[in-house]
Enzyme design. Structure first.
Site, mmCIF file in Angstrom:
data_model
loop_
_atom_site.group_PDB
_atom_site.id
_atom_site.type_symbol
_atom_site.label_atom_id
_atom_site.label_comp_id
_atom_site.label_asym_id
_atom_site.label_seq_id
_atom_site.Cartn_x
_atom_site.Cartn_y
_atom_site.Cartn_z
ATOM 1 N N CYS A 30 -10.488 -3.001 -4.867
ATOM 2 C CA CYS A 30 -9.532 -4.034 -5.319
ATOM 3 C C CYS A 30 -10.270 -5.252 -5.860
ATOM 4 O O CYS A 30 -9.832 -5.869 -6.842
ATOM 5 C CB CYS A 30 -8.594 -4.412 -4.184
ATOM 6 S SG CYS A 30 -7.417 -3.091 -3.800
ATOM 7 N N CYS B 110 -10.311 -4.780 -0.276
ATOM 8 C CA CYS B 110 -11.389 -3.794 -0.262
ATOM 9 C C CYS B 110 -12.233 -3.931 -1.537
ATOM 10 O O CYS B 110 -11.864 -4.641 -2.488
ATOM 11 C CB CYS B 110 -10.824 -2.382 -0.132
ATOM 12 S SG CYS B 110 -10.173 -1.712 -1.674
ATOM 13 N N CYS C 59 -3.980 0.743 -2.775
ATOM 14 C CA CYS C 59 -3.882 -0.494 -1.993
ATOM 15 C C CYS C 59 -2.785 -1.413 -2.541
ATOM 16 O O CYS C 59 -2.414 -1.333 -3.720
ATOM 17 C CB CYS C 59 -5.204 -1.254 -2.037
ATOM 18 S SG CYS C 59 -6.549 -0.482 -1.137
ATOM 19 N N ASN D 132 0.843 -1.195 0.000
ATOM 20 C CA ASN D 132 0.000 0.000 0.000
ATOM 21 C C ASN D 132 0.876 1.242 0.000
ATOM 22 O O ASN D 132 1.959 1.277 0.602
ATOM 23 C CB ASN D 132 -1.007 0.000 1.153
ATOM 24 C CG ASN D 132 -0.406 -0.197 2.523
ATOM 25 O OD1 ASN D 132 0.621 -0.839 2.686
ATOM 26 N ND2 ASN D 132 -1.047 0.370 3.524
ATOM 27 N N ILE D 133 0.406 2.259 -0.718
ATOM 28 C CA ILE D 133 1.138 3.518 -0.875
ATOM 29 C C ILE D 133 0.169 4.641 -0.532
ATOM 30 O O ILE D 133 -0.742 4.943 -1.314
ATOM 31 C CB ILE D 133 1.669 3.670 -2.319
ATOM 32 C CG1 ILE D 133 2.537 2.463 -2.712
ATOM 33 C CG2 ILE D 133 2.454 4.974 -2.461
ATOM 34 C CD1 ILE D 133 2.875 2.383 -4.190
ATOM 35 N N GLU D 134 0.346 5.204 0.657
ATOM 36 C CA GLU D 134 -0.605 6.220 1.123
ATOM 37 C C GLU D 134 -0.219 7.604 0.631
ATOM 38 O O GLU D 134 0.858 7.813 0.046
ATOM 39 C CB GLU D 134 -0.679 6.170 2.659
ATOM 40 C CG GLU D 134 -1.226 4.821 3.118
ATOM 41 C CD GLU D 134 -1.518 4.752 4.605
ATOM 42 O OE1 GLU D 134 -1.084 5.646 5.364
ATOM 43 O OE2 GLU D 134 -2.208 3.785 4.991
ATOM 44 N N GLU E 137 -2.953 -4.580 -3.244
ATOM 45 C CA GLU E 137 -3.428 -5.464 -4.311
ATOM 46 C C GLU E 137 -3.388 -4.753 -5.657
ATOM 47 O O GLU E 137 -2.949 -5.302 -6.671
ATOM 48 C CB GLU E 137 -4.865 -5.922 -4.037
ATOM 49 C CG GLU E 137 -5.048 -6.691 -2.757
ATOM 50 C CD GLU E 137 -5.422 -5.802 -1.572
ATOM 51 O OE1 GLU E 137 -4.785 -4.725 -1.403
ATOM 52 O OE2 GLU E 137 -6.329 -6.179 -0.828
HETATM 53 N N1 THU Z 1 -5.399 -1.290 2.184
HETATM 54 C C1 THU Z 1 -4.830 -2.146 1.272
HETATM 55 O O1 THU Z 1 -3.654 -2.024 0.927
HETATM 56 N N2 THU Z 1 -5.610 -3.127 0.749
HETATM 57 C C2 THU Z 1 -6.930 -3.314 1.045
HETATM 58 O O2 THU Z 1 -7.585 -4.132 0.413
HETATM 59 C C3 THU Z 1 -7.533 -2.538 2.116
HETATM 60 C C4 THU Z 1 -6.761 -1.364 2.610
HETATM 61 C C5 THU Z 1 -4.568 -0.209 2.739
HETATM 62 C C6 THU Z 1 -4.960 1.153 2.281
HETATM 63 C C7 THU Z 1 -4.450 2.019 3.415
HETATM 64 O O3 THU Z 1 -3.111 2.360 3.143
HETATM 65 C C8 THU Z 1 -4.496 1.118 4.636
HETATM 66 O O4 THU Z 1 -4.660 -0.201 4.145
HETATM 67 C C9 THU Z 1 -5.608 1.450 5.580
HETATM 68 O O5 THU Z 1 -6.825 1.476 4.942
#
Ligand code: THU
Length: 139
Positions: free
Chosen positions: A97, A94, A56, A45-47, A58
């Site tokens: 994804c 999520c 996300c 994940n890259i915020e 995935e």
């Molecule tokens: N996140 C994912 O990488 N994959 C998912 O399917 C659900 C959420 C990440 C996004 C964010 O950086 C962190 O989890 C919190 O939501």
């Protein structure tokens, strides 16, 4: 999927958590995507400070593979938990994804949600996204 393939995918997903950029949630996710030729594409994940721009794990893995020309996918493993800690729960993909998986995968695409190498669950895409909307719906 052989047990060895599953274990390799799980190992890659757990390792991919290590490069997550999650300074806001501190929830790090790793994903490992098995391509039809046997290659594994990893993602994290890259915020973003503008939260909506977050990607996300995935989708990072999918977009890496798709951008290199791959279209056929067999399985994905996903592991998520608080930074610096082993996962305590299964990390389910999520909705966005799941929709990206729907775009590129068959209904029997395998999804492994992982706590550790011994503790994981297997689903198909059609189980996690029943009655999905896809390209055939608009032909
Ligand atoms: N996140 C994912 O990488 N994959 C998912 O399917 C659900 C959420 C990440 C996004 C964010 O950086 C962190 O989890 C919190 O939501």
């Amino acid at each position: 999927m052989t047990e060895q393939q599953i274990q390799d995918l799980i190992t890659a997903a757990l390792a991919a958590r290590g490069t997550a950029y999650a300074p806001y949630s501190h929830y790090t996710v790793g994903a490992a995507l098995l391509v039809e030729n046997g290659d594994i594409y990893c993602g994290c994940n890259i915020e973003n400070a503008s939260y909506g721009a977050t990607n996300c794990a995935e989708r990072t893995a999918f977009f890496k593979a798709v951008s290199e020309g791959w279209r056929g996918f067999i399985a994905i493993a996903i592991a998520g938990g608080m930074e610096g800690h082993e996962p305590v729960d299964y990390a389910y993909p999520c909705g966005i994804c799941r929709q990206v998986m729907q775009e590129f995968c068959e209904p029997d695409f395998r999804i492994y949600v992982v706590k550790n190498k011994e503790d994981y669950r297997e689903y198909t895409l059609s189980e996690l996204l029943p009655c999905g909307f896809g390209g055939t719906s608009i032909q």
